[in-house]
Design a protein around this motif. Structure first.
Motif, PDB file in Angstrom:
ATOM      1  N   LEU A  54       0.792  -1.213   0.000  1.00 35.93           N
ATOM      2  CA  LEU A  54       0.000   0.000   0.000  1.00 35.93           C
ATOM      3  C   LEU A  54       0.834   1.277   0.000  1.00 35.93           C
ATOM      4  O   LEU A  54       0.298   2.370  -0.010  1.00 35.93           O
ATOM      5  CB  LEU A  54      -0.989  -0.007   1.155  1.00 35.93           C
ATOM      6  CG  LEU A  54      -2.005  -1.150   1.064  1.00 35.93           C
ATOM      7  CD1 LEU A  54      -2.964  -1.097   2.244  1.00 35.93           C
ATOM      8  CD2 LEU A  54      -2.772  -1.127  -0.241  1.00 35.93           C
ATOM      9  N   LEU A  55       2.139   1.147  -0.021  1.00 36.04           N
ATOM     10  CA  LEU A  55       2.979   2.333  -0.193  1.00 36.04           C
ATOM     11  C   LEU A  55       2.642   3.030  -1.506  1.00 36.04           C
ATOM     12  O   LEU A  55       2.786   4.226  -1.655  1.00 36.04           O
ATOM     13  CB  LEU A  55       4.467   1.935  -0.206  1.00 36.04           C
ATOM     14  CG  LEU A  55       5.060   1.533   1.130  1.00 36.04           C
ATOM     15  CD1 LEU A  55       6.497   1.032   0.919  1.00 36.04           C
ATOM     16  CD2 LEU A  55       5.059   2.697   2.098  1.00 36.04           C
ATOM     17  N   ASP A  56       2.158   2.244  -2.445  1.00 37.66           N
ATOM     18  CA  ASP A  56       1.853   2.727  -3.781  1.00 37.66           C
ATOM     19  C   ASP A  56       0.383   3.130  -3.927  1.00 37.66           C
ATOM     20  O   ASP A  56      -0.059   3.485  -4.993  1.00 37.66           O
ATOM     21  CB  ASP A  56       2.192   1.615  -4.784  1.00 37.66           C
ATOM     22  CG  ASP A  56       2.401   2.127  -6.189  1.00 37.66           C
ATOM     23  OD1 ASP A  56       2.564   3.351  -6.350  1.00 37.66           O
ATOM     24  OD2 ASP A  56       2.395   1.314  -7.114  1.00 37.66           O
TER      25      ASP A  56
ATOM     26  N   ALA B 150      -1.190  -2.012  -6.517  1.00 34.52           N
ATOM     27  CA  ALA B 150      -0.843  -2.293  -5.118  1.00 34.52           C
ATOM     28  C   ALA B 150      -1.887  -3.198  -4.488  1.00 34.52           C
ATOM     29  O   ALA B 150      -1.553  -4.159  -3.793  1.00 34.52           O
ATOM     30  CB  ALA B 150      -0.721  -0.998  -4.336  1.00 34.52           C
ATOM     31  N   PHE B 151      -3.161  -2.911  -4.743  1.00 35.95           N
ATOM     32  CA  PHE B 151      -4.225  -3.748  -4.185  1.00 35.95           C
ATOM     33  C   PHE B 151      -4.263  -5.113  -4.855  1.00 35.95           C
ATOM     34  O   PHE B 151      -4.590  -6.110  -4.222  1.00 35.95           O
ATOM     35  CB  PHE B 151      -5.582  -3.042  -4.278  1.00 35.95           C
ATOM     36  CG  PHE B 151      -5.741  -1.991  -3.223  1.00 35.95           C
ATOM     37  CD1 PHE B 151      -6.153  -2.336  -1.943  1.00 35.95           C
ATOM     38  CD2 PHE B 151      -5.454  -0.664  -3.489  1.00 35.95           C
ATOM     39  CE1 PHE B 151      -6.289  -1.376  -0.953  1.00 35.95           C
ATOM     40  CE2 PHE B 151      -5.584   0.305  -2.510  1.00 35.95           C
ATOM     41  CZ  PHE B 151      -5.999  -0.045  -1.237  1.00 35.95           C
TER      42      PHE B 151
ATOM     43  N   ALA C 294     -11.569  -8.804  -0.531  1.00 41.51           N
ATOM     44  CA  ALA C 294     -11.732  -7.368  -0.280  1.00 41.51           C
ATOM     45  C   ALA C 294     -10.738  -6.560  -1.108  1.00 41.51           C
ATOM     46  O   ALA C 294     -11.087  -5.514  -1.674  1.00 41.51           O
ATOM     47  CB  ALA C 294     -11.561  -7.065   1.204  1.00 41.51           C
ATOM     48  N   ALA C 295      -9.532  -7.044  -1.204  1.00 40.16           N
ATOM     49  CA  ALA C 295      -8.523  -6.336  -2.005  1.00 40.16           C
ATOM     50  C   ALA C 295      -8.863  -6.403  -3.489  1.00 40.16           C
ATOM     51  O   ALA C 295      -8.695  -5.415  -4.212  1.00 40.16           O
ATOM     52  CB  ALA C 295      -7.136  -6.921  -1.738  1.00 40.16           C
ATOM     53  N   TYR C 296      -9.361  -7.548  -3.966  1.00 39.31           N
ATOM     54  CA  TYR C 296      -9.779  -7.651  -5.376  1.00 39.31           C
ATOM     55  C   TYR C 296     -10.940  -6.686  -5.661  1.00 39.31           C
ATOM     56  O   TYR C 296     -11.001  -6.071  -6.724  1.00 39.31           O
ATOM     57  CB  TYR C 296     -10.184  -9.077  -5.742  1.00 39.31           C
ATOM     58  CG  TYR C 296      -9.016 -10.001  -5.992  1.00 39.31           C
ATOM     59  CD1 TYR C 296      -8.019  -9.674  -6.918  1.00 39.31           C
ATOM     60  CD2 TYR C 296      -8.913 -11.218  -5.331  1.00 39.31           C
ATOM     61  CE1 TYR C 296      -6.960 -10.527  -7.152  1.00 39.31           C
ATOM     62  CE2 TYR C 296      -7.854 -12.079  -5.574  1.00 39.31           C
ATOM     63  CZ  TYR C 296      -6.871 -11.719  -6.480  1.00 39.31           C
ATOM     64  OH  TYR C 296      -5.827 -12.573  -6.731  1.00 39.31           O
ATOM     65  N   ARG C 297     -11.857  -6.558  -4.713  1.00 39.07           N
ATOM     66  CA  ARG C 297     -12.958  -5.591  -4.879  1.00 39.07           C
ATOM     67  C   ARG C 297     -12.412  -4.164  -4.971  1.00 39.07           C
ATOM     68  O   ARG C 297     -12.887  -3.364  -5.759  1.00 39.07           O
ATOM     69  CB  ARG C 297     -13.930  -5.680  -3.707  1.00 39.07           C
ATOM     70  CG  ARG C 297     -14.817  -6.881  -3.708  1.00 39.07           C
ATOM     71  CD  ARG C 297     -15.705  -6.871  -2.458  1.00 39.07           C
ATOM     72  NE  ARG C 297     -16.421  -8.101  -2.310  1.00 39.07           N
ATOM     73  CZ  ARG C 297     -17.659  -8.304  -2.753  1.00 39.07           C
ATOM     74  NH1 ARG C 297     -18.305  -7.323  -3.346  1.00 39.07           N
ATOM     75  NH2 ARG C 297     -18.241  -9.462  -2.590  1.00 39.07           N
ATOM     76  N   ARG C 298     -11.429  -3.880  -4.166  1.00 42.45           N
ATOM     77  CA  ARG C 298     -10.823  -2.538  -4.165  1.00 42.45           C
ATOM     78  C   ARG C 298     -10.144  -2.242  -5.504  1.00 42.45           C
ATOM     79  O   ARG C 298     -10.199  -1.116  -5.986  1.00 42.45           O
ATOM     80  CB  ARG C 298      -9.830  -2.425  -2.999  1.00 42.45           C
ATOM     81  CG  ARG C 298      -9.252  -1.058  -2.835  1.00 42.45           C
ATOM     82  CD  ARG C 298     -10.285  -0.058  -2.315  1.00 42.45           C
ATOM     83  NE  ARG C 298      -9.623   1.212  -2.105  1.00 42.45           N
ATOM     84  CZ  ARG C 298      -9.950   2.338  -2.749  1.00 42.45           C
ATOM     85  NH1 ARG C 298     -10.951   2.352  -3.591  1.00 42.45           N
ATOM     86  NH2 ARG C 298      -9.293   3.449  -2.517  1.00 42.45           N
ATOM     87  N   VAL C 299      -9.529  -3.242  -6.088  1.00 45.54           N
ATOM     88  CA  VAL C 299      -8.899  -3.072  -7.411  1.00 45.54           C
ATOM     89  C   VAL C 299      -9.947  -2.624  -8.424  1.00 45.54           C
ATOM     90  O   VAL C 299      -9.715  -1.690  -9.201  1.00 45.54           O
ATOM     91  CB  VAL C 299      -8.228  -4.387  -7.880  1.00 45.54           C
ATOM     92  CG1 VAL C 299      -7.784  -4.288  -9.331  1.00 45.54           C
ATOM     93  CG2 VAL C 299      -7.057  -4.739  -6.992  1.00 45.54           C
TER      94      VAL C 299
ATOM     95  N   ASN D 192      -8.722  -6.352 -16.685  1.00 45.04           N
ATOM     96  CA  ASN D 192      -7.900  -7.212 -15.834  1.00 45.04           C
ATOM     97  C   ASN D 192      -8.308  -7.120 -14.369  1.00 45.04           C
ATOM     98  O   ASN D 192      -8.184  -8.095 -13.632  1.00 45.04           O
ATOM     99  CB  ASN D 192      -6.419  -6.878 -15.993  1.00 45.04           C
ATOM    100  CG  ASN D 192      -5.890  -7.335 -17.324  1.00 45.04           C
ATOM    101  OD1 ASN D 192      -6.229  -8.411 -17.803  1.00 45.04           O
ATOM    102  ND2 ASN D 192      -5.060  -6.514 -17.942  1.00 45.04           N
ATOM    103  N   SER D 193      -8.788  -5.969 -13.961  1.00 46.00           N
ATOM    104  CA  SER D 193      -9.277  -5.830 -12.587  1.00 46.00           C
ATOM    105  C   SER D 193     -10.426  -6.801 -12.342  1.00 46.00           C
ATOM    106  O   SER D 193     -10.468  -7.487 -11.313  1.00 46.00           O
ATOM    107  CB  SER D 193      -9.763  -4.399 -12.336  1.00 46.00           C
ATOM    108  OG  SER D 193      -8.723  -3.483 -12.500  1.00 46.00           O
TER     109      SER D 193
END
Length: 194
Positions: free
Chosen positions: A7-9, A15-16, A34-39, A48-49
Motif C-alpha cells: 500500500l505504499l503505492d 498495489a491492491f 476485499a482487495a480484489y474488490r478494491r482493485v 484485468n481488474s
C-alpha cells in the motif's frame, strides 16, 4: 507486512492487486476478496481488474457468483472485450486439466455458443490433454464464430496432426494461411503436416 509494503503505492490498483495475491497465497481469502474488490473500485474500466476477481471466485468454488459479476463488469469495460473469453483463457493458465474452465463453461452455456475466444481456449486445453473430440468441437465452434481468425484453424491443424489426420491438418493449415497467418504458424503447421 503485506499491507505496508503493497500500500505504499496506494491508491493504485496494482498495489491492491498485489495485496490480494499476497492474501490469497497466505490463505486469507476474506482479505484477498476485499482487495480484489478494491482493485475494481479504483479502476473499473480495466478488464484485468475484473478478471482477477472472476478467477478468484471460480478457483474458490464460487461459480454461482461469476455470472452477475461478468454482467456488471461488461457495463464498465470496453464493449469490444470478450470478458468471458478472457476469463476462460486465464483459467487455462491456472489449471492444465481444465477443471476450472469446465466449471465456467458449464455455468455459461449461452456464452460458450457465442464466444470464439472461450471456445478457442477450451479447445486448446482439450487438445493438450488428448481429448481430441472435445477439442475439435470447440475449435470448430471458434472457427465458425470468428470466420476471419487464423487461430482456430492453426489449433485445428495441431489436433488433426496429433491424430495423424494429415489431409485435414493440411486443409486447416492452408485455411489459416489464407486468413492471414501473421506469425507464420500456419506455414509451420502446413510443413509439419506434409
Amino acid at each position: 507486512l503485506f499491507e505496508r509494503y503493497d500500500l505504499l503505492d496506494a491508491p493504485h490498483s496494482r498495489a491492491f492487486r498485489a495485496l490480494a495475491q499476497d492474501y490469497e497465497n497466505a490463505g486469507d481469502l476474506v482479505k484477498a476478496e476485499a482487495a480484489y474488490r478494491r482493485v475494481v473500485e479504483i479502476n473499473p474500466a480495466d478488464n484485468n481488474s475484473h478478471l482477477n476477481r472472476i478467477n478468484f471466485l471460480i478457483v474458490n468454488d464460487r461459480i454461482g457468483e461469476v455470472r452477475p459479476l461478468i454482467l456488471a463488469a461488461e457495463k464498465q469495460i470496453d464493449d469490444k472485450v470478450d470478458l468471458f473469453g478472457a476469463a476462460m483463457e486465464n483459467l487455462i493458465y491456472l489449471d492444465d486439466n481444465s477443471k476450472y474452465a469446465d466449471k465456467l463453461a458449464a455455468s455459461e452455456p449461452l456464452r460458450m455458443k457465442s464466444s470464439p475466444r472461450a471456445n478457442l481456449a477450451l479447445g486448446q486445453v482439450y487438445s493438450a490433454n488428448g481429448q481430441y473430440a472435445r477439442a475439435l468441437q470447440h475449435l470448430n465452434t471458434a472457427a465458425q464464430l470468428d470466420k476471419d481468425s487464423a487461430e482456430p484453424h492453426i489449433a485445428l491443424a495441431v489436433v488433426h496432426r496429433k491424430q495423424s489426420r494429415w489431409t485435414a491438418a493440411v486443409r486447416a493449415a492452408q485455411q489459416a494461411i489464407v486468413l492471414g497467418d501473421a506469425d507464420g504458424e500456419g506455414h509451420f503447421q502446413l510443413a509439419c503436416a506434409l
